[in-house]
Design a protein around this motif. Structure first.
Motif, mmCIF file in Angstrom:
data_model
loop_
_atom_site.group_PDB
_atom_site.id
_atom_site.type_symbol
_atom_site.label_atom_id
_atom_site.label_comp_id
_atom_site.label_asym_id
_atom_site.label_seq_id
_atom_site.Cartn_x
_atom_site.Cartn_y
_atom_site.Cartn_z
ATOM 1 N N PRO A 168 -9.471 30.197 36.026
ATOM 2 C CA PRO A 168 -9.780 30.257 34.594
ATOM 3 C C PRO A 168 -9.130 31.457 33.893
ATOM 4 C CG PRO A 168 -11.758 29.699 35.822
ATOM 5 C CD PRO A 168 -10.712 30.060 36.831
ATOM 6 N N SER A 169 -9.130 32.621 34.553
ATOM 7 C CA SER A 169 -8.546 33.808 33.913
ATOM 8 C C SER A 169 -7.041 33.673 33.767
ATOM 9 C CB SER A 169 -8.903 35.066 34.708
ATOM 10 O OG SER A 169 -8.328 35.051 35.999
ATOM 11 N N ILE A 170 -6.360 33.007 34.701
ATOM 12 C CA ILE A 170 -4.918 32.759 34.580
ATOM 13 C C ILE A 170 -4.640 31.863 33.380
ATOM 14 C CG2 ILE A 170 -2.979 31.546 35.645
ATOM 15 C CD1 ILE A 170 -3.932 32.580 38.352
ATOM 16 N N HIS A 174 -2.477 33.382 30.118
ATOM 17 C CA HIS A 174 -1.139 32.874 29.801
ATOM 18 C C HIS A 174 -1.165 31.673 28.859
ATOM 19 C CE1 HIS A 174 0.451 35.639 32.767
ATOM 20 N NE2 HIS A 174 -0.416 35.187 33.653
ATOM 21 N N ASN A 175 -2.350 31.369 28.286
ATOM 22 C CA ASN A 175 -2.457 30.335 27.249
ATOM 23 C C ASN A 175 -1.953 28.973 27.729
ATOM 24 O OD1 ASN A 175 -3.339 29.780 24.580
ATOM 25 N ND2 ASN A 175 -1.233 29.743 23.850
ATOM 26 N N LEU A 176 -2.381 28.573 28.929
ATOM 27 C CA LEU A 176 -1.925 27.313 29.507
ATOM 28 C C LEU A 176 -2.798 26.165 29.008
ATOM 29 C CD1 LEU A 176 -1.341 28.469 33.218
ATOM 30 C CD2 LEU A 176 0.208 28.627 31.249
ATOM 31 N N CYS A 177 -2.172 25.202 28.362
ATOM 32 C CA CYS A 177 -2.934 24.081 27.783
ATOM 33 C C CYS A 177 -2.003 22.924 27.475
ATOM 34 C CB CYS A 177 -3.635 24.541 26.504
ATOM 35 S SG CYS A 177 -4.669 23.269 25.720
ATOM 36 N N TYR A 178 -2.598 21.753 27.287
ATOM 37 C CA TYR A 178 -1.826 20.587 26.847
ATOM 38 C C TYR A 178 -1.161 20.856 25.503
ATOM 39 C CZ TYR A 178 -5.106 18.363 30.145
ATOM 40 O OH TYR A 178 -5.854 18.047 31.237
ATOM 41 N N PHE A 197 7.243 32.452 23.659
ATOM 42 C CA PHE A 197 6.750 31.607 24.740
ATOM 43 C C PHE A 197 6.967 32.306 26.077
ATOM 44 C CE2 PHE A 197 11.168 30.532 24.009
ATOM 45 C CZ PHE A 197 11.714 30.446 25.295
ATOM 46 N N ILE A 198 6.316 31.776 27.117
ATOM 47 C CA ILE A 198 6.465 32.325 28.468
ATOM 48 C C ILE A 198 7.051 31.259 29.384
ATOM 49 C CG2 ILE A 198 4.497 33.882 28.208
ATOM 50 C CD1 ILE A 198 3.002 31.869 30.159
ATOM 51 N N ARG A 199 7.696 31.717 30.435
ATOM 52 C CA ARG A 199 8.168 30.835 31.494
ATOM 53 C C ARG A 199 7.334 31.137 32.738
ATOM 54 N NH1 ARG A 199 12.801 27.929 32.245
ATOM 55 N NH2 ARG A 199 13.670 28.892 30.365
ATOM 56 N N THR A 202 6.776 28.502 37.988
ATOM 57 C CA THR A 202 7.293 27.181 38.371
ATOM 58 C C THR A 202 8.326 26.651 37.373
ATOM 59 O OG1 THR A 202 5.353 26.217 37.281
ATOM 60 C CG2 THR A 202 5.249 26.530 39.665
ATOM 61 N N GLY A 203 8.695 27.494 36.376
ATOM 62 C CA GLY A 203 9.729 27.115 35.423
ATOM 63 C C GLY A 203 9.237 26.358 34.203
ATOM 64 N N ASP A 204 7.930 26.191 34.037
ATOM 65 C CA ASP A 204 7.386 25.488 32.870
ATOM 66 C C ASP A 204 7.224 26.465 31.705
ATOM 67 O OD1 ASP A 204 6.876 22.847 34.156
ATOM 68 O OD2 ASP A 204 5.585 24.067 35.425
ATOM 69 N N LEU A 205 7.288 25.934 30.476
ATOM 70 C CA LEU A 205 7.244 26.766 29.276
ATOM 71 C C LEU A 205 5.965 26.503 28.482
ATOM 72 C CD1 LEU A 205 10.938 26.304 28.023
ATOM 73 C CD2 LEU A 205 10.044 28.032 29.589
ATOM 74 N N PHE A 206 5.320 27.578 28.011
ATOM 75 C CA PHE A 206 4.126 27.481 27.182
ATOM 76 C C PHE A 206 4.229 28.515 26.058
ATOM 77 C CE2 PHE A 206 2.870 25.869 31.276
ATOM 78 C CZ PHE A 206 1.997 24.832 31.003
ATOM 79 N N VAL A 207 3.845 28.112 24.846
ATOM 80 C CA VAL A 207 3.872 29.074 23.742
ATOM 81 C C VAL A 207 2.733 30.071 23.919
ATOM 82 C CG1 VAL A 207 4.926 27.476 22.104
ATOM 83 C CG2 VAL A 207 2.435 27.627 22.234
ATOM 84 N N LYS A 208 2.941 31.282 23.410
ATOM 85 C CA LYS A 208 1.932 32.324 23.524
ATOM 86 C C LYS A 208 0.804 32.092 22.523
ATOM 87 C CE LYS A 208 5.044 35.921 25.266
ATOM 88 N NZ LYS A 208 5.597 37.276 25.047
#
Length: 439
Positions: A168-170, A174-178, A197-199, A202-208
């Motif tokens: 949950p804290s990860i 890092h704002n991981l969401c659909y 955004f962050i990478r 595993t190479g996936d991208l998510f906006v901050k």
């Protein structure tokens, strides 16, 4: 309470609460008969009446019918005592209140329905709709890291450091969401700068979060904040019943938070997302390895410490460190210092905490170890803690469990109790029992 065929019985206006199904799902016991369960949790047993003599008892004297009546009453009384002891109804009611699903769903369905309910609740606040995804299964992804164990018998304190609510804290850090996931080419298409955004590992991208706050991090923040409030109220409360309710509430919140990651990784589920689940485990692996490197680089003779620290084992969210000190108190002091120092290298709310010290410690292999568990610097252990070995496994006969228990008794307690003046117990206590007193 007894075994029955796996049938669903519907009674209008009633919630069918099958305690056996709750026990099968939530507890790992050697036997689930009423006799065995009652003795395990209550140290009580039912009346010993064979089924073949029930008719004779009924047709006999007042005394034989009395024995039969006591037998029937005890069979009714013990399940009620178990419900009270395990707080099943309270915990499930609090879980239903927290997740927004009917009580019956919690008894008959799995974890996914709870996450879907919370996701829909949060999406509604932002005028979003949730897609319907056809479950077809998918490819596997790498799981958690297990640091190769340095097997052996350690006659020195081993400090254990654990990440608090790691997955949950990860997701929050890092704002991981659909709603924050970027598809290939999306940064260029939307004109996003590299700091937007962050990478992930595993190479996936998510906006901050500064660009858009995800739904899942918001759900997790609400759950963990509510759990923190419940635990604070629990500390202040004196009424026994209210304490039970608050304890049930904080447990429900903890389980709900931990189930969010599993929801995203369930390939045959309502809304699987491999990018989220593999990113979470990717960050987890990276953090365990970094923790090992940080501890072993700082706590060295060259930096003024009495020995070079060594991480002897690590698994998913914890590391076990040999710090080279002789006493439990010293291991706890350095362990707390190390946890705070390592936490400063990670993005909040990720936090490494000192949990316990094992002394002595027997490391057999991955996920198989035993040791005397110390939660304070007092000269007495809380319990003998065993993981993955025959004393706690259920796939062997009692003879094997008794033999291994005796061996652990001699290795972990007898070998140290008398020379150090510890309290001596003739037989190893089961995990979770009260500590013995020092004379």
């Amino acid at each position: 309470m007894g075994r029955r065929e796996n049938k669903v019985i519907n009674t209008e206006g009633r919630v069918q609460f099958d305690l056996l199904q709750v026990l099968l799902r939530d507890y790992k016991l050697r036997s689930y008969t009423l006799n065995a369960v009652s003795y395990h949790f209550l140290q009580e047993q039912k009346e010993d009446v064979q089924h073949s003599i029930i008719t004779d008892l009924q047709n006999g004297t007042d005394q034989t019918r009395r024995r039969l009546a006591v037998y029937c009453l005890k069979d009714t009384y013990l399940p009620l005592r178990l419900l009270e002891k395990l707080m099943c109804v309270i915990n499930y009611m609090e879980m239903a209140r927290v997740t927004g699903v009917p009580l019956g769903y919690l008894l008959a369905r799995g974890q996914q329905v709870k996450v879907v309910s919370q996701l829909l609740r949060q999406a509604m606040k932002q005028d979003l709709v949730m897609p319907v995804v056809k479950s077809e299964g998918g490819e596997d992804y790498a799981g958690a890291t297990v640091i190769e164990p340095l097997k052996g018998y350690y006659d020195m304190p081993i400090a254990t450091l654990d990440f608090s609510s790691l997955y949950p804290s990860i997701m929050m850090a890092h704002n991981l969401c659909y709603t924050t996931l970027l598809q290939t080419g999306a940064p260029e298409r939307y004109g996003l700068a590299s700091e937007d955004f962050i990478r992930t590992p595993t190479g996936d991208l998510f906006v901050k979060a500064s660009m858009r706050k995800g739904l899942l991090p918001e759900i997790l923040e609400n759950l963990l904040a509510a759990r923190k409030r419940a635990k604070a109220e629990l500390q202040r409360e004196t009424d026994p019943f209210k304490r039970q309710v608050l304890d049930g509430r904080q447990l429900a919140l903890k389980v709900s938070a931990n189930s969010v990651y599993g929801f995203t990784g369930a390939q045959v589920g309502k809304l699987p997302c491999l990018e989220i689940s593999q990113s979470v485990t990717g960050f987890g692996r990276q953090m365990i390895e970094k923790t090992k490197q940080l501890v072993e680089s700082k706590y060295t003779i060259a930096n003024g410490y009495c020995a070079d620290a060594k991480v002897v084992y690590g698994d998913t969210d914890s590391v076990m460190c040999r710090l080279g000190v002789a006493s439990v108190a010293e291991a706890m002091e350095i362990g707390r210092e190390a946890a705070a120092w390592v936490s400063s290298h990670f993005t909040p709310p990720i936090k490494l905490e000192f949990e316990k010290v094992y002394f002595p410690y027997l490391l057999i292999s991955k996920k198989r170890y035993a040791g005397l568990y110390f939660s304070s610097s007092a000269q007495v252990h809380d319990k003998m803690d065993c993981k993955g070995i025959e004393t706690v496994r259920r796939d062997n006969c009692p003879l094997v469990a008794n033999l291994i228990s005796t061996c652990l008794q001699k290795l972990l307690i007898d070998r140290w109790a008398r020379p150090l003046g510890w309290a001596y117990t003739p037989n190893p206590r089961p995990s979770g029992s009260a500590p013995s007193k020092v004379p």
